[in-house]
Write an enzyme that holds these catalytic residues in place. Structure first.
Site, PDB file in Angstrom:
ATOM      1  N   ARG A   1       0.847  -1.189   0.000  1.00 11.64           N
ATOM      2  CA  ARG A   1       0.000   0.000   0.000  1.00 11.64           C
ATOM      3  C   ARG A   1       0.883   1.240   0.000  1.00 11.64           C
ATOM      4  O   ARG A   1       2.012   1.212   0.496  1.00 11.64           O
ATOM      5  CB  ARG A   1      -0.893   0.017   1.249  1.00 11.64           C
ATOM      6  CG  ARG A   1      -1.998  -1.036   1.218  1.00 11.64           C
ATOM      7  CD  ARG A   1      -3.079  -0.668   0.215  1.00 11.64           C
ATOM      8  NE  ARG A   1      -4.215  -1.572   0.266  1.00 11.64           N
ATOM      9  CZ  ARG A   1      -4.455  -2.521  -0.644  1.00 11.64           C
ATOM     10  NH1 ARG A   1      -3.653  -2.696  -1.668  1.00 11.64           N
ATOM     11  NH2 ARG A   1      -5.531  -3.272  -0.545  1.00 11.64           N
TER      12      ARG A   1
ATOM     13  N   HIS B   1      -1.748   0.968  -9.629  1.00 11.92           N
ATOM     14  CA  HIS B   1      -2.407  -0.035  -8.770  1.00 11.92           C
ATOM     15  C   HIS B   1      -3.054  -1.142  -9.615  1.00 11.92           C
ATOM     16  O   HIS B   1      -4.253  -1.377  -9.530  1.00 11.92           O
ATOM     17  CB  HIS B   1      -3.450   0.630  -7.851  1.00 11.92           C
ATOM     18  CG  HIS B   1      -3.760  -0.192  -6.638  1.00 11.92           C
ATOM     19  ND1 HIS B   1      -3.925   0.343  -5.380  1.00 11.92           N
ATOM     20  CD2 HIS B   1      -3.942  -1.527  -6.480  1.00 11.92           C
ATOM     21  CE1 HIS B   1      -4.194  -0.617  -4.520  1.00 11.92           C
ATOM     22  NE2 HIS B   1      -4.213  -1.775  -5.164  1.00 11.92           N
TER      23      HIS B   1
HETATM   24  N1  LIG Z   1      -1.034  -3.760  -5.607  1.00 13.49           N
HETATM   25  C1  LIG Z   1      -2.006  -4.645  -5.736  1.00 13.49           C
HETATM   26  O1  LIG Z   1      -2.597  -4.801  -6.814  1.00 13.49           O
HETATM   27  C2  LIG Z   1      -2.363  -5.507  -4.576  1.00 13.49           C
HETATM   28  C3  LIG Z   1      -1.842  -5.300  -3.325  1.00 13.49           C
HETATM   29  N2  LIG Z   1      -2.132  -6.150  -2.293  1.00 13.49           N
HETATM   30  C4  LIG Z   1      -1.525  -5.907  -0.976  1.00 13.49           C
HETATM   31  O2  LIG Z   1      -0.807  -7.065  -0.573  1.00 13.49           O
HETATM   32  C5  LIG Z   1      -1.036  -7.277   0.806  1.00 13.49           C
HETATM   33  C6  LIG Z   1      -0.683  -8.694   1.199  1.00 13.49           C
HETATM   34  O3  LIG Z   1      -1.674  -9.588   0.764  1.00 13.49           O
HETATM   35  P1  LIG Z   1      -1.671 -11.127   1.237  1.00 13.49           P
HETATM   36  O4  LIG Z   1      -0.394 -11.803   0.902  1.00 13.49           O
HETATM   37  O5  LIG Z   1      -2.922 -11.710   0.750  1.00 13.49           O
HETATM   38  O6  LIG Z   1      -1.718 -10.939   2.824  1.00 13.49           O
HETATM   39  P2  LIG Z   1      -1.542 -12.024   3.956  1.00 13.49           P
HETATM   40  O7  LIG Z   1      -2.344 -11.579   5.125  1.00 13.49           O
HETATM   41  O8  LIG Z   1      -1.758 -13.399   3.420  1.00 13.49           O
HETATM   42  O9  LIG Z   1       0.016 -11.935   4.331  1.00 13.49           O
HETATM   43  C7  LIG Z   1       0.543 -10.885   5.062  1.00 13.49           C
HETATM   44  C8  LIG Z   1       2.005 -11.193   5.394  1.00 13.49           C
HETATM   45  O10 LIG Z   1       2.571 -10.060   6.041  1.00 13.49           O
HETATM   46  C9  LIG Z   1       3.163 -10.476   7.266  1.00 13.49           C
HETATM   47  N3  LIG Z   1       3.094  -9.407   8.263  1.00 13.49           N
HETATM   48  C10 LIG Z   1       1.999  -8.729   8.682  1.00 13.49           C
HETATM   49  N4  LIG Z   1       2.344  -7.835   9.634  1.00 13.49           N
HETATM   50  C11 LIG Z   1       3.678  -7.973   9.811  1.00 13.49           C
HETATM   51  C12 LIG Z   1       4.625  -7.343  10.667  1.00 13.49           C
HETATM   52  N5  LIG Z   1       4.261  -6.398  11.549  1.00 13.49           N
HETATM   53  N6  LIG Z   1       5.909  -7.731  10.588  1.00 13.49           N
HETATM   54  C13 LIG Z   1       6.295  -8.703   9.733  1.00 13.49           C
HETATM   55  N7  LIG Z   1       5.441  -9.337   8.879  1.00 13.49           N
HETATM   56  C14 LIG Z   1       4.152  -8.972   8.934  1.00 13.49           C
HETATM   57  C15 LIG Z   1       2.376 -11.687   7.697  1.00 13.49           C
HETATM   58  O11 LIG Z   1       3.122 -12.450   8.639  1.00 13.49           O
HETATM   59  P3  LIG Z   1       2.575 -13.866   9.195  1.00 13.49           P
HETATM   60  O12 LIG Z   1       2.724 -14.835   8.023  1.00 13.49           O
HETATM   61  O13 LIG Z   1       3.494 -14.194  10.307  1.00 13.49           O
HETATM   62  O14 LIG Z   1       1.151 -13.649   9.602  1.00 13.49           O
HETATM   63  C16 LIG Z   1       2.150 -12.366   6.352  1.00 13.49           C
HETATM   64  O15 LIG Z   1       3.289 -13.131   6.025  1.00 13.49           O
HETATM   65  C17 LIG Z   1      -2.495  -6.859   0.974  1.00 13.49           C
HETATM   66  O16 LIG Z   1      -2.795  -6.563   2.319  1.00 13.49           O
HETATM   67  C18 LIG Z   1      -2.586  -5.646   0.087  1.00 13.49           C
HETATM   68  O17 LIG Z   1      -2.239  -4.498   0.829  1.00 13.49           O
HETATM   69  C19 LIG Z   1      -2.937  -7.223  -2.485  1.00 13.49           C
HETATM   70  C20 LIG Z   1      -3.491  -7.471  -3.720  1.00 13.49           C
HETATM   71  C21 LIG Z   1      -3.272  -6.616  -4.844  1.00 13.49           C
HETATM   72  O1  LIG Z   2      -6.626  -6.881  -3.406  1.00 17.40           O
HETATM   73  C1  LIG Z   2      -6.090  -5.815  -3.034  1.00 17.40           C
HETATM   74  O2  LIG Z   2      -5.803  -5.574  -1.843  1.00 17.40           O
HETATM   75  C2  LIG Z   2      -5.827  -4.808  -4.052  1.00 17.40           C
HETATM   76  O3  LIG Z   2      -5.118  -3.876  -3.812  1.00 17.40           O
HETATM   77  C3  LIG Z   2      -6.444  -4.999  -5.388  1.00 17.40           C
HETATM   78  O4  LIG Z   2      -6.205  -3.973  -6.250  1.00 17.40           O
END
Ligand SMILES: NC(=O)C1=CN([C@@H]2O[C@H](COP(=O)(O)OP(=O)(O)OC[C@H]3O[C@@H](n4cnc5c(N)ncnc54)[C@H](OP(=O)(O)O)[C@@H]3O)[C@@H](O)[C@H]2O)C=CC1
Ligand SMILES: O=C(O)C(=O)CO
Length: 323
Positions: free
Chosen positions: A238, A286
Site C-alpha cells: 500500500r 495499482h
Molecule cells: N497492488 C495490488 O494490486 C495488490 C496489493 N495487495 C496488498 O498485498 C497485501 C498482502 O496480501 P496477502 O499476501 O494476501 O496478505 P496475507 O495476510 O496473506 O500476508 C501478510 C504477510 O505479512 C506479514 N506481516 C503482517 N504484519 C507484519 C509485521 N508487523 N511484521 C512482519 N510481517 C508482517 C504476515 O506475517 P505472518 O505470516 O506471520 O502472519 C504475512 O506473512 C495486501 O494486504 C494488500 O495491501 C494485495 C493485492 C493486490
Molecule cells: O486486493 C487488493 O488488496 C488490491 O489492492 C487490489 O487492487
C-alpha cells in the site's frame, strides 16, 4: 429447509456493493450470474438498510455499515482490508472477510517477476534502444547473484517467493511469525529481531505487507540505509507503507538505484507529484493484480451462507492483528 431460489444457503441474499471512490456497477453482473434472483443494492439505490445481509466493500462510505442493523457479513472485494477498517464506525463484532484467490496470486506473481527482471536485466533500456534502432546489449548478471527479499510472506508473498526462486533468484522472506515449511530456494526471517539481517541481503526488496498500525511507514530512510547500496525497491503493498518524502533522497544518494511502485498514499497519483517523470521511478496505477468479479461474488455468497448456517466464513480477518 432450503428452497431452489436460495441455493441451499438460507433465503434470497440481500447484498450491497459499496464504494465511495469507484463505480461498482462492474460487479453487478457477476453477482447476478452467481445467484440469479439476488437482491442487489448499489450506488444510490440502497433501499431499506435494514434488509441488507452482506456488504461487499472497497473504501465504503464511512458510517454506512453501522446503519445496517441486520448486516451479518462485511466482505472486502480485495486482499487488503485497511480501506474498511479505516471506518471508525465499522461494526467490529461482525465477521470481516477478504479475498484469497489463486488467480489474484497468479497476477501478483507475474507482476513481481516482471518488476524484478525489468530492473535487474535493464529491460527499460531496450525500449529506448529499440525505438532508436540500436543493437545494444545491457550487462547480463546471473539471477544467482541478485538476492530478492519479500517483506510479507503471506498468500501473495509466498507465491511470489516461489516463482522468483523457480527462475533462479535467491529469495528470502520476512514475516511476523516463523514459517515451518518454505519453498526450495527461499530463506525465512521473522519478527523485528531478524529484520536487519533480512534487509542486509535484499538487492531487490518487495513490499507485500498488509497495511496495519505496525507496518505504516515501514519503507523509510532508516530502512533504506539497511539495504545493500543500490538496492531496487518494489512496493506492491500500500502507498502508506512508503514514506514518500524519503524515496527521492535515497535515490539521489545512490542508496537506492530504482523504485517500481504500484501503490501510493493518494490514488490516482496527482499530476504534480514528484514521482512522475523521475526516470528512476516506474509508476504503475495499482494494477499489480485484480480479482475476477465472479470469484468475488462466489466468495461473498459462500461466506454469507456460512454465517447464516452458524459456521465461520472463509478468510476472516483477525481485527485485533489488523490483517
Ligand atoms: N497492488 C495490488 O494490486 C495488490 C496489493 N495487495 C496488498 O498485498 C497485501 C498482502 O496480501 P496477502 O499476501 O494476501 O496478505 P496475507 O495476510 O496473506 O500476508 C501478510 C504477510 O505479512 C506479514 N506481516 C503482517 N504484519 C507484519 C509485521 N508487523 N511484521 C512482519 N510481517 C508482517 C504476515 O506475517 P505472518 O505470516 O506471520 O502472519 C504475512 O506473512 C495486501 O494486504 C494488500 O495491501 C494485495 C493485492 C493486490
Ligand atoms: O486486493 C487488493 O488488496 C488490491 O489492492 C487490489 O487492487
Amino acid at each position: 429447509m432450503a428452497t431452489p431460489d436460495d441455493n441451499g444457503k438460507g433465503g434470497t441474499p440481500c447484498v450491497a456493493i459499496l464504494s465511495a471512490v469507484l463505480d461498482m456497477e462492474y460487479l453487478a453482473a457477476a453477482f447476478r450470474e452467481a445467484h440469479p434472483g439476488i437482491d442487489l443494492r448499489l450506488g444510490e439505490e440502497l433501499g431499506a438498510l435494514d434488509q441488507i445481509d452482506a456488504a461487499v466493500c472497497w473504501f465504503p462510505p464511512h458510517g454506512l455499515l453501522a446503519r445496517m442493523p441486520k448486516l451479518r457479513l462485511v466482505q472486502s472485494l480485495a486482499a487488503g482490508i485497511e480501506h474498511i477498517t479505516a471506518d471508525a464506525e465499522l461494526p467490529r463484532h461482525l465477521p470481516l472477510c477478504r479475498i484469497v484467490d489463486t488467480g489474484m496470486a497468479a497476477g501478483m506473481k507475474a507482476y513481481v517477476c516482471w518488476a524484478v527482471v525489468q530492473q535487474h536485466r535493464g529491460m527499460r533500456a531496450y525500449v529506448a534502444s529499440s525505438a532508436a534502432r540500436r543493437w545494444e546489449e545491457q550487462p547480463i548478471e546471473s539471477p544467482r547473484h541478485h538476492r530478492v527479499g519479500i517483506a510479507g510472506l503471506g498468500t501473495l508473498g509466498m507465491a511470489c517467493a516461489e516463482a522468483l526462486a523457480a527462475i533462479g533468484y535467491p529469495v528470502r522472506g520476512w514475516s511476523r511469525s516463523a514459517k515451518e515449511a518454505l519453498p526450495a530456494g527461499v530463506e525465512g526471517f521473522h519478527g523485528t529481531a531478524q529484520l536487519d539481517e533480512f534487509l542486509s541481503g535484499c538487492d531487490t526488496l518487495v513490499c507485500l505487507l498488509p497495511l496495519t498500525a505496525e507496518t505504516h511507514g515501514f519503507l523509510d530512510a532508516a530502512l533504506f540505509a539497511k539495504l545493500p547500496r543500490g538496492a531496487h525497491l518494489i512496493n506492491v503493498g500500500r502507498g502508506d507503507h512508503l514514506v514518500e518524502a524519503d524515496l527521492q533522497p535515497a535515490l539521489d544518494a545512490g542508496q537506492l538505484s530504482a523504485a517500481t511502485l504500484d501503490a501510493f498514499s493518494q490514488e490516482p497519483l496527482p499530476p504534480e507529484h514528484p514521482f512522475w517523470g523521475d526516470p528512476r521511478i516506474l509508476v504503475t496505477p495499482h494494477i499489480a493484480t485484480r480479482t475476477d468479479s465472479l470469484v468475488i461474488a462466489r466468495q461473498t455468497l459462500d461466506n454469507l451462507a456460512s454465517v447464516r448456517q452458524g459456521r465461520r466464513p472463509a478468510n476472516q480477518v483477525d481485527l485485533a492483528r489488523g490483517y
